[in-house]
Write a protein that holds these residues in place. Structure first.
Motif, short mmCIF file in Angstrom:
data_model
loop_
_atom_site.label_atom_id
_atom_site.label_comp_id
_atom_site.label_asym_id
_atom_site.label_seq_id
_atom_site.Cartn_x
_atom_site.Cartn_y
_atom_site.Cartn_z
N PRO A 91 -9.10 -11.02 -3.12
CA PRO A 91 -8.33 -10.46 -2.68
C PRO A 91 -6.85 -9.96 -3.57
O PRO A 91 -6.57 -8.73 -3.03
CB PRO A 91 -7.87 -11.63 -1.11
CG PRO A 91 -7.92 -12.58 -1.71
CD PRO A 91 -8.92 -12.15 -2.66
N LEU A 138 -11.77 -6.53 -1.25
CA LEU A 138 -10.79 -6.73 -1.34
C LEU A 138 -10.09 -7.77 -0.70
O LEU A 138 -9.16 -8.03 -0.74
CB LEU A 138 -9.62 -5.42 -0.91
CG LEU A 138 -9.70 -3.96 -1.99
CD1 LEU A 138 -8.59 -3.22 -1.16
CD2 LEU A 138 -8.95 -4.48 -3.15
N LEU A 165 -3.95 -1.93 4.88
CA LEU A 165 -3.96 -4.23 4.29
C LEU A 165 -4.77 -4.29 3.83
O LEU A 165 -4.90 -4.97 2.73
CB LEU A 165 -4.12 -4.80 5.82
CG LEU A 165 -4.06 -6.14 5.01
CD1 LEU A 165 -2.43 -6.40 4.98
CD2 LEU A 165 -3.84 -7.25 6.28
N THR A 166 -5.99 -3.87 4.04
CA THR A 166 -7.56 -4.09 2.85
C THR A 166 -8.71 -2.57 2.87
O THR A 166 -9.08 -2.04 4.72
CB THR A 166 -8.64 -4.43 3.06
OG1 THR A 166 -9.67 -4.99 2.14
CG2 THR A 166 -8.30 -5.32 4.59
N THR A 201 0.49 -9.24 0.21
CA THR A 201 0.84 -8.97 1.93
C THR A 201 -0.57 -9.16 2.86
O THR A 201 -0.34 -9.40 3.35
CB THR A 201 0.94 -7.78 1.91
OG1 THR A 201 2.50 -7.39 1.11
CG2 THR A 201 0.91 -6.81 3.16
N ARG A 202 -1.35 -9.01 0.90
CA ARG A 202 -2.94 -8.45 2.12
C ARG A 202 -3.38 -10.13 2.23
O ARG A 202 -4.06 -10.64 3.03
CB ARG A 202 -3.99 -7.53 0.60
CG ARG A 202 -5.85 -8.01 1.02
CD ARG A 202 -6.31 -7.05 1.00
NE ARG A 202 -6.02 -7.14 -0.56
CZ ARG A 202 -5.63 -5.42 -1.20
NH1 ARG A 202 -5.14 -4.82 -0.34
NH2 ARG A 202 -5.07 -6.30 -2.79
N SER A 234 0.86 -5.24 -2.58
CA SER A 234 -0.42 -4.72 -2.04
C SER A 234 -1.21 -6.08 -1.63
O SER A 234 -2.05 -6.74 -0.91
CB SER A 234 -0.78 -3.47 -2.05
OG SER A 234 -1.61 -3.51 -0.89
N ASP A 267 -2.60 2.14 -3.92
CA ASP A 267 -1.86 1.57 -3.82
C ASP A 267 -0.69 1.36 -4.22
O ASP A 267 0.23 2.08 -5.18
CB ASP A 267 -1.24 -0.20 -4.08
CG ASP A 267 -2.65 -0.05 -3.03
OD1 ASP A 267 -2.85 0.07 -1.71
OD2 ASP A 267 -2.71 -1.88 -3.26
N LEU A 293 -3.99 -11.44 5.73
CA LEU A 293 -5.12 -12.35 5.93
C LEU A 293 -5.23 -13.98 6.47
O LEU A 293 -6.04 -14.46 7.07
CB LEU A 293 -6.21 -12.10 5.15
CG LEU A 293 -6.55 -10.04 4.91
CD1 LEU A 293 -7.58 -10.10 3.51
CD2 LEU A 293 -7.12 -9.88 6.40
N HIS A 330 0.97 -1.31 0.04
CA HIS A 330 -0.29 -0.19 -0.17
C HIS A 330 0.62 0.96 -0.18
O HIS A 330 0.67 1.63 -0.34
CB HIS A 330 -0.72 0.41 0.65
CG HIS A 330 -1.91 1.37 0.80
ND1 HIS A 330 -2.58 1.52 0.27
CD2 HIS A 330 -1.88 2.24 2.39
CE1 HIS A 330 -3.47 2.76 0.44
NE2 HIS A 330 -2.67 3.01 1.77
#
Ligand SMILES: [Zn+2]
Length: 326
Positions: free
Chosen positions: A264, A260, A253-254, A280-281, A277, A271, A285, A231
């Motif tokens: 996801p 998202l 993160l979201t 990573t999400r 991003s 971002d 998660l 992000h």
């Protein structure tokens, strides 16, 4: 039975007419008995216990992003409209919240992110942080630490007032070096000129009171940084532990509880590196879902507390009810 109720009502109406004749003309709809509309919002904070700590979520106000088709990339318009409609969300305006956390550990009063300050890039509804803190009985002078997930305008915008003075005069500030260097450098942030201006306004005057945080570091008692880049270059989430309970402050993160999450790998226009991003999400998660860790999502519907679980190819967010008893 019906007849007797009606006749009793007539008697009451008659009495009201008698009482009203001397001053106010009688309104048979009962308008004279109506309470005025209060027409002011309820206080925008929420307080709960987290282990031995006391947490207060403070709103900086809603942040309307506008047309979600412009900000969320990778879904077709039809897919996005279906996801939104299935979740009873409007297709033409994605309204984010700004759920700021203040944690009283008993020793330290810690503020997580600072909202938009006086910047009005997203309209007039943002910038409520200081007013909401006042409603919640928290004095900005008592804040010991200001922790920032990243250096975007809606997270660092409230550090410094328009007079150039810090809004939290006794605080130490915590953020990554990578984010400070990126967002205060005009050669790197050409895309968002107001993000650059706000980062410079808010982060340069507090530079000598800023501590740079590192991945995995427990930089305050019970508060651990976890690097979550993409992000922004230095975007960080925070695992908070107190008295056997935990809460993950997931920052950005979201940004959206549906768009998202269901898919996801959908990308977000703000971002710095949308692909990183998204990776990573998914990674974070997955961890939060596997550990059933409660989350506080800065931009989810008020007050942004709940859990995530795996669902299909992605995730589902389960909001948690507010507990109004302490
Ligand atoms: Zn944000």
């Amino acid at each position: 039975m019906k007849g007797s109720l009606l006749s009793r009502r007539n008697v009451l109406l008659g009495a009201a007419t008698c009482a009203a004749t001397s001053a106010i003309p009688f309104d048979p709809r009962g308008a004279a008995a109506k309470a005025p509309m209060i027409n002011a919002p309820a206080p925008y904070y929420y307080r709960f216990k987290l282990g031995n700590a006391e947490a207060t979520i403070i709103s900086d106000g809603t942040l309307p992003l506008g047309d979600p088709h412009a900000s969320f990339k990778g879904l077709t318009a039809a897919e996005m409209d279906k996801q939104l409609a299935d979740n009873f969300l409007p297709a033409n305006n994605a309204v984010l919240e700004q759920n700021v956390l203040i944690l009283n550990t008993g020793d330290k009063l810690v503020l997580f992110d600072t909202g938009m300050g006086s910047a009005k890039d997203f309209g007039p509804t943002t910038g409520k942080l200081l007013a909401t803190m006042k409603q919640a009985g928290i004095d900005p002078k008592d804040i010991d630490a200001v922790v920032m997930s990243h250096a975007h305008i809606d997270h660092c915008g409230g550090c410094v007032g328009d007079d150039g003075k810090p809004n939290f005069p006794n605080a130490q500030f915590y953020i990554t070096q990578a984010d400070v260097e990126y967002w205060t450098d005009e050669t790197k942030t050409k895309e968002f000129p107001s993000f650059l201006a706000q980062a410079r306004k808010n982060l340069l005057p507090i530079r000598d009171r800023t501590v740079f945080i590192k991945d995995q570091q427990e930089f305050l008692p019970g508060v651990q940084a976890i690097a979550a880049p993409g992000h922004t270059v230095g975007h960080t989430i925070f695992m908070i532990n107190s008295g056997g309970q935990s809460l993950c402050y997931i920052g950005d993160l979201t940004h959206h509880p549906v768009l998202l999450m269901e898919k996801p790998l959908t990308e977000f226009a703000y971002d710095t590196d949308p692909k990183q991003s998204a990776q990573t999400r998914v990674k974070m998660l997955n961890m939060l879902a596997a550990n059933k860790t409660p989350i506080l999502a800065y931009h989810f519907a008020w007050p942004g507390i709940g859990h995530v679980a795996k669902q299909g190819d992605g995730f589902r967010y389960y909001p948690q009810a507010m507990k109004m008893e302490m």
